[in-house]
Scaffold this active site. Structure first.
Site, PDB file in Angstrom:
ATOM      1  N   ASP A 142      35.347  40.337  33.534  1.00  0.00           N
ATOM      2  CA  ASP A 142      35.878  41.316  34.877  1.00  0.00           C
ATOM      3  C   ASP A 142      36.962  40.686  35.426  1.00  0.00           C
ATOM      4  O   ASP A 142      36.520  38.661  35.881  1.00  0.00           O
ATOM      5  CB  ASP A 142      33.999  41.131  35.209  1.00  0.00           C
ATOM      6  CG  ASP A 142      34.813  42.216  36.596  1.00  0.00           C
ATOM      7  OD1 ASP A 142      35.462  42.094  37.403  1.00  0.00           O
ATOM      8  OD2 ASP A 142      33.000  42.837  37.413  1.00  0.00           O
ATOM      9  N   ARG A 175      36.910  66.202  34.579  1.00  0.00           N
ATOM     10  CA  ARG A 175      36.392  65.460  34.265  1.00  0.00           C
ATOM     11  C   ARG A 175      35.522  64.864  32.952  1.00  0.00           C
ATOM     12  O   ARG A 175      35.403  63.726  32.269  1.00  0.00           O
ATOM     13  CB  ARG A 175      34.111  65.910  33.771  1.00  0.00           C
ATOM     14  CG  ARG A 175      32.861  64.679  33.806  1.00  0.00           C
ATOM     15  CD  ARG A 175      31.290  65.799  34.073  1.00  0.00           C
ATOM     16  NE  ARG A 175      31.428  66.048  32.343  1.00  0.00           N
ATOM     17  CZ  ARG A 175      31.360  66.934  31.466  1.00  0.00           C
ATOM     18  NH1 ARG A 175      31.728  68.330  33.035  1.00  0.00           N
ATOM     19  NH2 ARG A 175      31.069  67.974  31.042  1.00  0.00           N
ATOM     20  N   LYS A 210      39.381  47.188  45.170  1.00  0.00           N
ATOM     21  CA  LYS A 210      39.607  46.077  45.140  1.00  0.00           C
ATOM     22  C   LYS A 210      41.463  45.880  44.830  1.00  0.00           C
ATOM     23  O   LYS A 210      41.915  46.368  45.818  1.00  0.00           O
ATOM     24  CB  LYS A 210      39.347  44.796  44.555  1.00  0.00           C
ATOM     25  CG  LYS A 210      37.623  45.204  44.331  1.00  0.00           C
ATOM     26  CD  LYS A 210      36.469  45.426  45.145  1.00  0.00           C
ATOM     27  CE  LYS A 210      35.317  45.508  45.432  1.00  0.00           C
ATOM     28  NZ  LYS A 210      34.748  45.922  46.095  1.00  0.00           N
ATOM     29  N   TYR A 236      29.059  39.017  39.209  1.00  0.00           N
ATOM     30  CA  TYR A 236      28.522  40.046  40.864  1.00  0.00           C
ATOM     31  C   TYR A 236      27.391  40.236  40.691  1.00  0.00           C
ATOM     32  O   TYR A 236      26.965  40.867  39.572  1.00  0.00           O
ATOM     33  CB  TYR A 236      29.385  41.199  40.800  1.00  0.00           C
ATOM     34  CG  TYR A 236      29.434  42.227  41.639  1.00  0.00           C
ATOM     35  CD1 TYR A 236      29.213  42.094  42.881  1.00  0.00           C
ATOM     36  CD2 TYR A 236      29.577  43.492  41.483  1.00  0.00           C
ATOM     37  CE1 TYR A 236      29.253  42.978  43.844  1.00  0.00           C
ATOM     38  CE2 TYR A 236      28.942  44.546  42.531  1.00  0.00           C
ATOM     39  CZ  TYR A 236      29.169  44.004  43.870  1.00  0.00           C
ATOM     40  OH  TYR A 236      28.977  45.413  44.659  1.00  0.00           O
TER      41      TYR A 236
HETATM   42  C1  LIG Z   1      34.055  41.307  40.924  1.00  0.00           C
HETATM   43  C2  LIG Z   1      33.158  41.938  40.851  1.00  0.00           C
HETATM   44  N1  LIG Z   1      33.494  43.671  39.790  1.00  0.00           N
HETATM   45  C3  LIG Z   1      32.297  44.789  39.802  1.00  0.00           C
HETATM   46  C4  LIG Z   1      32.274  45.476  41.340  1.00  0.00           C
HETATM   47  C5  LIG Z   1      31.749  46.230  41.917  1.00  0.00           C
HETATM   48  O1  LIG Z   1      33.034  47.570  41.992  1.00  0.00           O
HETATM   49  P1  LIG Z   1      33.283  49.134  42.631  1.00  0.00           P
HETATM   50  O2  LIG Z   1      32.396  48.033  43.845  1.00  0.00           O
HETATM   51  O3  LIG Z   1      33.587  49.787  43.140  1.00  0.00           O
HETATM   52  O4  LIG Z   1      31.933  49.593  42.385  1.00  0.00           O
HETATM   53  C6  LIG Z   1      32.624  44.010  42.393  1.00  0.00           C
HETATM   54  C7  LIG Z   1      32.504  44.574  43.389  1.00  0.00           C
HETATM   55  O5  LIG Z   1      31.812  44.231  44.433  1.00  0.00           O
HETATM   56  C8  LIG Z   1      32.837  43.103  41.857  1.00  0.00           C
HETATM   57  O6  LIG Z   1      32.701  41.952  43.244  1.00  0.00           O
END
Ligand SMILES: Cc1ncc(COP(=O)(O)O)c(C=O)c1O
Length: 385
Positions: free
Chosen positions: A176, A50, A201, A104
């Site tokens: 992001d 952890r 992703k 997102y």
């Molecule tokens: C641009 C973006 N940031 C963050 C996330 C969140 O990722 P996770 O599903 O791994 O929590 C996503 C999920 O689709 C995303 O498209």
């Protein structure tokens, strides 16, 4: 001779180059142990899963930091965990955050439904208007956040004016960069302080691990580690090992996805039953000039608006054979989803249309199949409209 500055493909495979000893395994084995032997008397570091300091966790974090050009990184159990921990590391009760409005849906939910309890306030702005960032500044603004390329229209945000405002006012700039991956864009090279990525992703790339990462200065990452040790959302060693295996082919996969994305978008542009194509590699995309300047590749994500609105999109999706209808993106298998049912489901059709996402919008995530097969699949599905 060992290269002085290995390229990203080399780093993605090896991480930091070291001379292996005879008899060592070529692949770092998965250390399936949550805890590690400690010296009696407390002389050694406490190693505990952890805490994020097992061999697999540390090797993965070092490799990803090198890919982003960051001092340090830490992997967490999802992209959302990375977004949450990164923001909590830079914001305090009473602080104000300026965020791009094109983010997102999960991130938006986190900001709107959870940050209030920490006394953190938000302003949303159109990221393509540099003056909007400045206008939204308040005395208590502490950080700015944007996502690029954005979902689902692949808008590419120019980081230069935002980084300069952040520097002028001493704000943390968080980006992001999930849709780009460090192969196509490295925010730190453009003035960002913190990179947030959903490792689910492109980094993993096989739609079989949920993960997130935060990269930045050592002190920022130390703070994220401190929070993660208390809140608990670390990426376990087995998942770290799997993600590292995916990461080895990141450069290969993304190069392929870049070329397939461009081929699909170019082909779709000439199709009678496609009303709009959203791809930053096309000269018709509003951010093409910025994208060509700052990205090393335009990516594998393509937005299409097909004839017939929601019903047309449904007919189109039912006919697809190579593309799989599923949320998420960036795996080796091509996926397709409808923002009206996923990321933008909470908006009305009118609100979505105002954001450039009319009914009939389908978001393609090109995998690594043959581009001709993907195009043939899209063609036969369009023929059925
Ligand atoms: C641009 C973006 N940031 C963050 C996330 C969140 O990722 P996770 O599903 O791994 O929590 C996503 C999920 O689709 C995303 O498209």
């Amino acid at each position: 001779m060992t290269p002085l500055r290995p390229g990203r493909s080399t780093v993605a495979v090896h991480g930091h180059l070291s001379r292996p000893r005879a008899g060592e395994p070529v692949v770092l084995p998965v250390h399936q142990s949550t805890t590690y032997v400690q010296e009696v008397g407390g002389g050694s570091e406490v190693r505990y899963e952890r805490y994020g300091n097992t061999p697999n966790q540390l090797a993965l974090a070092r490799k990803y930091a090198a890919l982003e050009g960051a001092e340090a990184a830490i992997f967490l159990s999802s992209g959302m965990a990375a977004t949450a921990m990164a923001h909590l590391a830079v914001l305090r009760p009473g602080d104000h955050l300026i965020a791009s409005q094109f983010i997102y849906g999960g991130t938006r939910k986190l900001f709107d439904e959870e940050f209030g309890r920490f006394g953190i306030s938000l302003s949303y702005i159109d990221p393509s208007q540099p003056r909007a960032w400045r206008k939204a500044l308040k005395k208590n603004t502490r950080a700015v956040f944007f996502e690029s390329p954005t979902n689902p229209n692949m808008r590419v945000v120019d980081p230069a004016p935002i980084a300069s405002i952040a520097k002028e006012y001493g704000l943390a700039l968080l980006v992001d960069s999930t849709f780009a991956s460090p192969i196509n864009f490295r925010p730190i090279e453009h003035g960002a302080d913190v990179v947030i990525t959903s490792g689910t992703k492109y980094l993993n790339g096989h739609s079989d691990v949920t993960a997130g990462a935060v990269a930045g200065t050592q002190s920022l990452v130390d703070e994220v580690v401190r929070l993660a040790r208390t809140w608990g959302p670390i990426l376990d060693s087995h998942s770290a090992w799997l993600l590292d295996r995916g990461l080895k082919t990141l450069a290969l996969r993304v190069a392929r996805q870049n070329s397939t994305g461009l081929a699909v978008a170019t082909w779709a542009t000439g199709q009678r039953k496609v009303q709009e194509v959203h791809y930053p590699g096309l000269a018709t995309h509003p951010d093409h000039a910025i994208a060509a300047r700052i990205l090393d590749g335009f990516g594998g994500m393509v937005g299409l608006v097909v004839d017939g609105g929601a019903a047309g999109a449904e007919r189109f999706l039912r006919r697809l054979r190579v593309f799989t209808h599923a949320p998420s993106l960036a795996g080796v298998e091509s996926l397709v989803s409808e923002p009206r049912l996923t990321s933008h489901a909470s908006l009305t059709p009118e609100q979505r249309a105002a954001q450039g996402i009319p009914d009939g919008y389908v978001r393609l995530s090109c995998g690594v199949e043959d581009a001709e097969d993907l195009i043939a699949d899209l063609k036969q599905a369009l023929d059925g409209l």
